[in-house]
Scaffold this motif. Sequence first.
Motif, PDB file in Angstrom:
ATOM      1  N   ASP A 325      -5.190  11.146   8.269  1.00  0.00           N
ATOM      2  CA  ASP A 325      -5.630  12.507   8.604  1.00  0.00           C
ATOM      3  C   ASP A 325      -6.190  13.226   7.371  1.00  0.00           C
ATOM      4  OD1 ASP A 325      -4.725  12.104  11.223  1.00  0.00           O
ATOM      5  OD2 ASP A 325      -2.707  12.782  10.705  1.00  0.00           O
ATOM      6  N   GLY A 326      -6.835  12.449   6.511  1.00  0.00           N
ATOM      7  CA  GLY A 326      -7.447  13.004   5.316  1.00  0.00           C
ATOM      8  C   GLY A 326      -6.494  13.233   4.154  1.00  0.00           C
ATOM      9  N   ILE A 327      -5.199  13.007   4.364  1.00  0.00           N
ATOM     10  CA  ILE A 327      -4.178  13.327   3.357  1.00  0.00           C
ATOM     11  C   ILE A 327      -3.766  12.071   2.588  1.00  0.00           C
ATOM     12  CG2 ILE A 327      -1.809  14.171   3.042  1.00  0.00           C
ATOM     13  CD1 ILE A 327      -2.299  15.964   5.501  1.00  0.00           C
ATOM     14  N   LEU A 328      -3.646  12.187   1.272  1.00  0.00           N
ATOM     15  CA  LEU A 328      -3.260  11.065   0.426  1.00  0.00           C
ATOM     16  C   LEU A 328      -1.797  10.714   0.643  1.00  0.00           C
ATOM     17  CD1 LEU A 328      -4.061   9.065  -1.816  1.00  0.00           C
ATOM     18  CD2 LEU A 328      -3.421  10.816  -3.496  1.00  0.00           C
ATOM     19  N   GLN A 329      -1.553   9.464   1.095  1.00  0.00           N
ATOM     20  CA  GLN A 329      -0.203   9.011   1.427  1.00  0.00           C
ATOM     21  C   GLN A 329       0.447   8.192   0.320  1.00  0.00           C
ATOM     22  OE1 GLN A 329       1.159   9.951   4.440  1.00  0.00           O
ATOM     23  NE2 GLN A 329      -0.743  11.079   4.770  1.00  0.00           N
ATOM     24  N   GLY A 330      -0.360   7.558  -0.525  1.00  0.00           N
ATOM     25  CA  GLY A 330       0.230   6.684  -1.544  1.00  0.00           C
ATOM     26  C   GLY A 330      -0.787   6.284  -2.587  1.00  0.00           C
ATOM     27  N   TYR A 331      -0.267   5.708  -3.673  1.00  0.00           N
ATOM     28  CA  TYR A 331      -1.095   5.254  -4.776  1.00  0.00           C
ATOM     29  C   TYR A 331      -1.283   3.741  -4.729  1.00  0.00           C
ATOM     30  CZ  TYR A 331      -0.156   9.891  -6.821  1.00  0.00           C
ATOM     31  OH  TYR A 331      -0.057  11.247  -7.057  1.00  0.00           O
ATOM     32  N   VAL A 332      -1.993   3.213  -5.723  1.00  0.00           N
ATOM     33  CA  VAL A 332      -2.224   1.766  -5.852  1.00  0.00           C
ATOM     34  C   VAL A 332      -1.521   1.325  -7.130  1.00  0.00           C
ATOM     35  CG1 VAL A 332      -3.980  -0.018  -6.173  1.00  0.00           C
ATOM     36  CG2 VAL A 332      -4.414   1.883  -4.607  1.00  0.00           C
ATOM     37  N   LEU A 333      -0.332   0.724  -6.981  1.00  0.00           N
ATOM     38  CA  LEU A 333       0.546   0.491  -8.124  1.00  0.00           C
ATOM     39  C   LEU A 333       0.973  -0.967  -8.261  1.00  0.00           C
ATOM     40  CD1 LEU A 333       2.994   3.496  -7.507  1.00  0.00           C
ATOM     41  CD2 LEU A 333       0.885   3.506  -8.851  1.00  0.00           C
ATOM     42  N   ASP A 334       1.045  -1.426  -9.502  1.00  0.00           N
ATOM     43  CA  ASP A 334       1.768  -2.647  -9.812  1.00  0.00           C
ATOM     44  C   ASP A 334       3.130  -2.232 -10.376  1.00  0.00           C
ATOM     45  OD1 ASP A 334       1.266  -1.746 -12.387  1.00  0.00           O
ATOM     46  OD2 ASP A 334      -0.166  -3.342 -12.863  1.00  0.00           O
ATOM     47  N   SER A 335       3.937  -3.199 -10.800  1.00  0.00           N
ATOM     48  CA  SER A 335       5.297  -2.864 -11.231  1.00  0.00           C
ATOM     49  C   SER A 335       5.294  -1.996 -12.484  1.00  0.00           C
ATOM     50  CB  SER A 335       6.096  -4.143 -11.484  1.00  0.00           C
ATOM     51  OG  SER A 335       6.282  -4.850 -10.277  1.00  0.00           O
ATOM     52  N   TYR A 336       4.403  -2.317 -13.427  1.00  0.00           N
ATOM     53  CA  TYR A 336       4.391  -1.565 -14.683  1.00  0.00           C
ATOM     54  C   TYR A 336       4.002  -0.105 -14.463  1.00  0.00           C
ATOM     55  CZ  TYR A 336       3.420  -0.292 -19.512  1.00  0.00           C
ATOM     56  OH  TYR A 336       3.431   0.336 -20.727  1.00  0.00           O
ATOM     57  N   SER A 337       2.886   0.114 -13.757  1.00  0.00           N
ATOM     58  CA  SER A 337       2.445   1.490 -13.548  1.00  0.00           C
ATOM     59  C   SER A 337       3.432   2.252 -12.665  1.00  0.00           C
ATOM     60  CB  SER A 337       1.039   1.521 -12.944  1.00  0.00           C
ATOM     61  OG  SER A 337       0.996   0.880 -11.683  1.00  0.00           O
ATOM     62  N   ALA A 338       4.066   1.555 -11.726  1.00  0.00           N
ATOM     63  CA  ALA A 338       5.068   2.211 -10.879  1.00  0.00           C
ATOM     64  C   ALA A 338       6.234   2.722 -11.726  1.00  0.00           C
ATOM     65  CB  ALA A 338       5.567   1.249  -9.816  1.00  0.00           C
ATOM     66  N   ARG A 339       6.683   1.906 -12.669  1.00  0.00           N
ATOM     67  CA  ARG A 339       7.782   2.349 -13.532  1.00  0.00           C
ATOM     68  C   ARG A 339       7.352   3.509 -14.415  1.00  0.00           C
ATOM     69  NH1 ARG A 339       8.698  -3.912 -14.574  1.00  0.00           N
ATOM     70  NH2 ARG A 339      10.055  -4.360 -12.790  1.00  0.00           N
ATOM     71  N   LYS A 340       6.109   3.478 -14.882  1.00  0.00           N
ATOM     72  CA  LYS A 340       5.597   4.587 -15.685  1.00  0.00           C
ATOM     73  C   LYS A 340       5.644   5.897 -14.901  1.00  0.00           C
ATOM     74  CE  LYS A 340       3.888   3.297 -19.787  1.00  0.00           C
ATOM     75  NZ  LYS A 340       4.207   4.000 -21.064  1.00  0.00           N
ATOM     76  N   LEU A 341       5.380   5.796 -13.594  1.00  0.00           N
ATOM     77  CA  LEU A 341       5.328   6.981 -12.739  1.00  0.00           C
ATOM     78  C   LEU A 341       6.655   7.253 -12.031  1.00  0.00           C
ATOM     79  CD1 LEU A 341       1.817   6.226 -11.189  1.00  0.00           C
ATOM     80  CD2 LEU A 341       2.351   8.046 -12.839  1.00  0.00           C
ATOM     81  N   LYS A 342       7.674   6.408 -12.352  1.00  0.00           N
ATOM     82  CA  LYS A 342       8.998   6.523 -11.718  1.00  0.00           C
ATOM     83  C   LYS A 342       8.883   6.382 -10.201  1.00  0.00           C
ATOM     84  CE  LYS A 342      10.738   9.436 -15.468  1.00  0.00           C
ATOM     85  NZ  LYS A 342      11.118   8.240 -16.241  1.00  0.00           N
ATOM     86  N   MET A 343       8.109   5.371  -9.804  1.00  0.00           N
ATOM     87  CA  MET A 343       7.912   5.067  -8.394  1.00  0.00           C
ATOM     88  C   MET A 343       8.157   3.580  -8.161  1.00  0.00           C
ATOM     89  SD  MET A 343       4.474   7.399  -7.768  1.00  0.00           S
ATOM     90  CE  MET A 343       4.669   7.585  -5.993  1.00  0.00           C
ATOM     91  N   GLN A 344       7.841   3.090  -6.967  1.00  0.00           N
ATOM     92  CA  GLN A 344       7.976   1.682  -6.625  1.00  0.00           C
ATOM     93  C   GLN A 344       6.606   1.031  -6.523  1.00  0.00           C
ATOM     94  OE1 GLN A 344      10.853  -0.244  -5.994  1.00  0.00           O
ATOM     95  NE2 GLN A 344      11.953   1.490  -6.878  1.00  0.00           N
ATOM     96  N   THR A 345       6.523  -0.235  -6.912  1.00  0.00           N
ATOM     97  CA  THR A 345       5.264  -0.962  -6.763  1.00  0.00           C
ATOM     98  C   THR A 345       4.810  -0.959  -5.305  1.00  0.00           C
ATOM     99  OG1 THR A 345       4.159  -3.102  -6.998  1.00  0.00           O
ATOM    100  CG2 THR A 345       6.520  -3.153  -6.550  1.00  0.00           C
ATOM    101  N   THR A 346       3.511  -0.905  -5.123  1.00  0.00           N
ATOM    102  CA  THR A 346       2.949  -0.956  -3.767  1.00  0.00           C
ATOM    103  C   THR A 346       2.378  -2.332  -3.445  1.00  0.00           C
ATOM    104  OG1 THR A 346       0.836  -0.112  -4.624  1.00  0.00           O
ATOM    105  CG2 THR A 346       2.419   1.506  -3.760  1.00  0.00           C
ATOM    106  N   GLY A 347       2.656  -3.326  -4.303  1.00  0.00           N
ATOM    107  CA  GLY A 347       2.144  -4.674  -4.057  1.00  0.00           C
ATOM    108  C   GLY A 347       0.668  -4.803  -4.359  1.00  0.00           C
TER     109      GLY A 347
END
Length: 454
Positions: A325-347
């Motif tokens: 619906d036009g709204i950003l739901q998630g990012y594009v992350l590997d394990s390293y960038s996810a940890r940098k952002l305190k999030m989980q990898t998105t595969g």
Amino acid sequence: MSTTTVATRPAVADRNSRERLAGVVGQVLAEAKKSGATAAEAGVNISQGLSVTVRLGEVETVEHTRDKGMGVSVYFGQRTGSASSTDFSEHALRETVRAACTIAKFTAEDDCAGLADPDRLAKDIPDLDLHHPWNPGTDRAIELARAAEDAARNQDKRIANSEGGSLTTHEGLEVYGNSHGFLGTVANTRHSLSVSVIAQDESGMQRDFWYTVARASDALESPESVGRTAARRSLWRLGSRKLATRQCPVLYEAPLASSLLSHFVSAVRGTSLYRQASFLLDALGQPVFADFVRIHEQPHLKGAQGSAAFDSEGVATQPRDLIRDGILQGYVLDSYSARKLKMQTTGNAGGVHNLTIDPGKDDLAALMKRMHTGLLVTELIGFGVNTVTGDYSRGAAGFWVENGQIQYPVEEITVAGNLKDMFRRIVAVGSDVDTRGNIRSGSILIENMTVAGS
């Protein structure tokens, strides 16, 4: 196209090859453990292919390729080192691991370094129908490339020259493993046929091309179809004019529309976000596109170019919405960038997987009618895109449209705007989805942009 094979080139993805590469990965991981590494990961690949190019009916190049490589990363706590080799001998593998360990001992600790979390690794690996070896043989490959070029050159007497017809086949086998116990194998193929020709009349010369790509040879367009399309696209551009600078709607043809989505991916990629180098910083949960837009990953499509059961860290892929619906739901992350952002990898280590913007009901002709008056873009030149600010400016060529009909071709123009505004001003997405790449999109109509010309 024909799937006839000849027994002149053994497959690289047979059982023996899979077992041999798995053995190489196992040996490398064991050597890393023996060297004191607290964790390690290794990837091994072999590939082979054939590429031929024919120009003006004559063979220009014939290239047979056969490559292999191994890469290893070792971790000593939070220190990491990597090395690679094309030699799979026991001595070379030991030396490669030793080099990686030496590098790790001199690197600074990084709290975000390390393997993917064990609970995120793929456990069930489905067959995604990615492996369809094709060995047409050199003579047959030349015949197909020549047939495609001939179809283009014979289309019209105004086809004055050619940049050639090319056929390429590729088969690869990749094995990835890590010290969490993950071991995954991917066999894949990619075959393509392309033609580029030059049309000429009293107005000058124009060049265009066409190509087809598929996992299986029988899914390729025929050489005649590829050649005729390349010729038509070149002929349509004859008599190109310049435009005066103006504001108008812009319609991106499907093969180019995917570039808009690639800029979006760059802006929501983890590396851009943790470096604060994105115009979509802190946009999670916010409107980014027009409210009807849905953009999602489809990693498990059978036979598609971007399909993968796991990413380059072994993390399981899964269908998910990036935009709903036009709204950003998630990012594009590997394990390293996810940890940098305190999030989980998105595969998404290694990229996105069949990123798709949902199509509408209108084909390109209907979108032109909807646009009424504006610019249809069929070629983009250069790369004037700033993902930090979103500023967008690219050279372009295409067609001027009035009353929903193409009036004349145009060239030497620039289309400009800001990606934030462009995404929000998307009016429609076409039904003419281009599935030849990892990003799948129909033509995209944007309400208003700056077109700079004379």
